[in-house]
Design a protein around this motif. Structure first.
Motif, PDB file in Angstrom:
ATOM      1  N   PRO A 160       0.814  -1.219   0.000  1.00  0.00           N
ATOM      2  CA  PRO A 160       0.000   0.000   0.000  1.00  0.00           C
ATOM      3  C   PRO A 160       0.845   1.266   0.000  1.00  0.00           C
ATOM      4  N   GLY A 161       0.354   2.276  -0.715  1.00  0.00           N
ATOM      5  CA  GLY A 161       0.979   3.600  -0.686  1.00  0.00           C
ATOM      6  C   GLY A 161       0.299   4.455   0.368  1.00  0.00           C
ATOM      7  N   SER A 162       0.532   4.125   1.627  1.00  0.00           N
ATOM      8  CA  SER A 162      -0.204   4.773   2.713  1.00  0.00           C
ATOM      9  C   SER A 162       0.076   6.268   2.808  1.00  0.00           C
ATOM     10  N   GLY A 163       1.270   6.689   2.380  1.00  0.00           N
ATOM     11  CA  GLY A 163       1.600   8.109   2.494  1.00  0.00           C
ATOM     12  C   GLY A 163       1.764   8.813   1.162  1.00  0.00           C
ATOM     13  N   VAL A 164       1.177   8.254   0.105  1.00  0.00           N
ATOM     14  CA  VAL A 164       1.317   8.827  -1.241  1.00  0.00           C
ATOM     15  C   VAL A 164       0.104   9.687  -1.554  1.00  0.00           C
ATOM     16  N   PRO A 165       0.270  11.016  -1.645  1.00  0.00           N
ATOM     17  CA  PRO A 165      -0.887  11.896  -1.867  1.00  0.00           C
ATOM     18  C   PRO A 165      -1.274  11.984  -3.338  1.00  0.00           C
ATOM     19  N   TYR A 167       1.546  16.566  -1.800  1.00  0.00           N
ATOM     20  CA  TYR A 167       2.366  15.914  -2.820  1.00  0.00           C
ATOM     21  C   TYR A 167       3.726  16.581  -2.930  1.00  0.00           C
ATOM     22  N   GLN A 168       3.742  17.905  -2.985  1.00  0.00           N
ATOM     23  CA  GLN A 168       5.014  18.617  -3.091  1.00  0.00           C
ATOM     24  C   GLN A 168       5.912  18.330  -1.895  1.00  0.00           C
ATOM     25  N   GLY A 191     -11.736  16.739  -2.389  1.00  0.00           N
ATOM     26  CA  GLY A 191     -11.704  15.296  -2.607  1.00  0.00           C
ATOM     27  C   GLY A 191     -10.318  14.704  -2.681  1.00  0.00           C
ATOM     28  N   ALA A 192      -9.259  15.534  -2.686  1.00  0.00           N
ATOM     29  CA  ALA A 192      -7.895  15.007  -2.746  1.00  0.00           C
ATOM     30  C   ALA A 192      -7.572  14.244  -1.470  1.00  0.00           C
ATOM     31  N   ALA A 193      -6.768  13.196  -1.609  1.00  0.00           N
ATOM     32  CA  ALA A 193      -6.372  12.376  -0.461  1.00  0.00           C
ATOM     33  C   ALA A 193      -4.871  12.519  -0.217  1.00  0.00           C
ATOM     34  N   ARG A 249      -4.699   5.755  -1.564  1.00  0.00           N
ATOM     35  CA  ARG A 249      -5.362   5.540  -2.850  1.00  0.00           C
ATOM     36  C   ARG A 249      -4.428   4.870  -3.858  1.00  0.00           C
ATOM     37  N   SER A 250      -3.240   4.502  -3.427  1.00  0.00           N
ATOM     38  CA  SER A 250      -2.273   3.912  -4.346  1.00  0.00           C
ATOM     39  C   SER A 250      -1.733   2.604  -3.797  1.00  0.00           C
TER      40      SER A 250
END
Length: 591
Positions: free
Chosen positions: A127-132, A480-481, A140-142, A146-147
């Protein structure tokens, strides 16, 4: 099954070798292999044809990430979400390009696809637990969950297929060893600053060199390489026949129905009849010059497009679909999955294409045009970098930019193909890939950048970066940045002054990770004709299929997620269609 002598578009097939299967898959990336594995598990005889002499397509070059909201991994961790969240996010990003049928079909099927592969095959994910998501300021952004990313794989489990697996882009590896995003990469970047990281990296390197000694190639497979390896292993286990060096030149039809294909292997032409369906998954058109000119305005204006995708991805599947009555969407926001690329001279005289996906977000780097001015938030999505670079290019000039950094940055993080300390950079200076100068104006002059403009830009950038601010582009203000930055750097993980000479530059040109514009299909991956009707027997997946994201790039994994999902759905649709025909035939015989 139909007789091959009567289906080669009305022409006799005398003298050709005749082969048969239930499902024919053309292409061996994630889309094609997911269709093949699923179809085989549903009881069908499957053949995969790959034009190249290796398997994996663009997937083998990729990071191996899939964007799948409500993946089984998230549900198991208690991080499931209402589906309205990702739908809201996509509506804001895609706007009028939001196709509710395709998007909602994907959001429903993708978790089911993952569950199938995790339960029934060797394909497994972390899981990409910390991937925004890319655009954290959009409703709606997480910020994670989601990855998923392909779990690392021991290539020895592939047996003889290991030598037929496409290797990663050489310049993105460390002496041939793949490095995974996240914790693995952080360890490598910290190897000279942390004992635990040094120990971790030392163990990885020792194992890597031992593998080279005993196996002649890397076997610690990461990223997209691991995903393809797992799919190949699963395909073999399910009885799929895999062929390389098989270039499809024609689809075979019985009336309107596609019933197979003709392909060449060496100098021999074969006809293969597929009793239930043909799946096109040849990787889109990143190296089809004619279609690039048609679809990409910057190419029409004289700027070449340098895709990092394999050069064998030249639009074969799309041409085959068009010949059978399919059509390509012309309504994408952008026709390609843009990414900034640098051209890497190789010792054999070829030129590599390095996709700059990682270092742009680190503190102490900027991107400028020939004027010396910045044009984009360097740490933002790679898609935006190229889009803004093209927009900032004066009419009639080629689209080109430069990434600029100082000595501290390049030794700490690297720059494109140039690796961090202690890997030497001399060869990159000698072959012209990397430009170096003692001062900013001298660097500008050597690159063809306006010296006054670049000095003014760096002075202004440094004044604010020292405080962690970027009033021009607000770098470091979204999740993300900040994930792309350096968590050990304060106050802003994405910003640091560029002050420690000598200074360095790498030239950047428009490139991509593949193409978005493709064959129009329905939610079952059936290829549609110009009237919106399915062409019987013909399916598409991967980058051959029109992107459900409408030519936008809302998050990492929005290519491979749909590729595997619609490959999976294509196989399910073929199986349903076969069952219906069998039932219909049984009823007719009973009558």
């Amino acid at each position: 099954m139909p007789d091959v002598d009567h289906v080669a578009n009305g022409r006799p097939a005398e003298g050709r070798q005749r082969l048969r299967c239930d499902v024919l898959v053309i292409g061996s990336g994630a889309g094609g292999l997911s269709a093949a594995v699923t179809a085989a598990h549903l009881g069908m005889k499957v053949v995969v044809l790959e034009k190249a002499d290796v398997f994996g397509g663009t997937t083998a070059y990729s990071g191996g990430w899939l964007w799948v909201p409500n993946a089984p991994h998230a549900i198991a961790a208690g991080r499931g979400e209402d589906v309205d969240g990702p739908k809201t996010y996509l509506r804001h990003i895609l706007g009028n390009a939001y196709d509710s049928g395709m998007i909602e079909g994907y959001l429903e099927a993708a978790p089911r696809m993952l569950d199938f592969f995790e339960r029934e095959t060797e394909v497994h994910f972390n899981p990409g637990s910390g991937v925004p998501d890319f655009y954290g300021n959009v409703p709606g952004a997480a910020t994670g969950w989601r990855s998923v990313v392909a779990a690392p794989y021991d290539g020895r489990l592939l047996g003889g297929l290991l030598g037929r697996l496409r290797r990663p882009i050489a310049e993105t590896t460390l002496m041939g060893m793949g490095i995974a995003a996240g914790q693995d990469m952080r360890m490598f970047l910290s190897a000279t600053r942390s004992l635990s990281a040094f120990t971790y990296v030392s163990r990885r390197l020792v194992k890597h060199f031992r593998d080279l000694l005993f196996h002649g190639q890397p076997v610690q497979l990461m990223n997209g390489n691991a995903l393809v390896a797992r799919l190949l292993r699963s395909a073999v286990d399910a009885g799929v026949e895999l062929r390389t060096g098989a270039a499809v030149c024609e689809l075979l039809r019985d009336g309107q129905r596609v019933v197979g294909a003709a392909f060449t292997s060496g100098e021999i032409r074969h006809d293969i009849v597929a009793g239930h369906g043909v799946v096109l998954a040849t990787g889109g058109f990143p190296h089809d010059e004619r279609r690039l000119r048609e679809q990409l305005p910057h190419v029409r204006s004289g700027t070449p497009h340098r895709s990092a995708a394999p050069e064998t991805n030249s639009g074969d599947g799309i041409r085959l679909a068009e010949a059978a009555g399919g059509h390509v969407s012309g309504r994408m926001a952008q026709a390609a999955a843009y990414a900034p690329v640098s051209l890497v001279p190789r010792t054999d005289g070829s030129v590599g294409r390095f996709p700059h996906l990682v270092e742009r977000g680190k503190p102490g780097i900027i991107a400028v045009m020939a004027s010396g001015r910045r044009f984009v938030d360097e740490g933002g999505p790679y898609y935006d970098y190229v889009r803004e670079m093209i927009a900032a290019t004066p009419e009639g000039e080629p689209a080109v930019s430069w990434l600029i950094c100082d000595h501290r940055f390049i030794r700490r993080y690297g720059l494109g193909a140039v690796k961090p300390f202690p890997i030497p950079m001399g060869r990159w200076l000698r072959n012209g890939y990397l430009t170096r100068a003692a001062t900013v104006p001298k660097l500008a002059s050597r690159c063809g950048i306006d010296p006054t403009g670049l000095q003014r830009t760096i002075d202004d950038f440094n004044r604010h970066a020292a405080r962690g601010d970027d009033p021009a582009f607000h770098r470091g203000t979204t999740p993300y940045q900040r994930v792309q930055g350096d968590p050990d750097h304060k106050p802003n993980p994405c910003l640091a002054p560029i002050v420690d000479g000598p200074f360095y530059a790498v030239r950047i040109v428009p490139g991509s990770l593949g193409t978005f514009s493709g064959i129009v299909t329905d939610v079952d991956a059936r290829v549609l004709d110009g009237e919106g009707q399915p062409i019987p027997g013909l399916y598409a997946a991967g980058n051959d299929m029109n992107s459900i994201m409408g030519g936008y790039y809302p998050s990492g994994g929005i290519t491979l997620g749909p590729a595997m999902t619609f490959g999976f759905l294509a196989a399910e649709s073929i199986a349903r269609d076969a069952a219906e025909h069998q039932d219909h035939g049984s009823k007719e015989n009973a009558v």
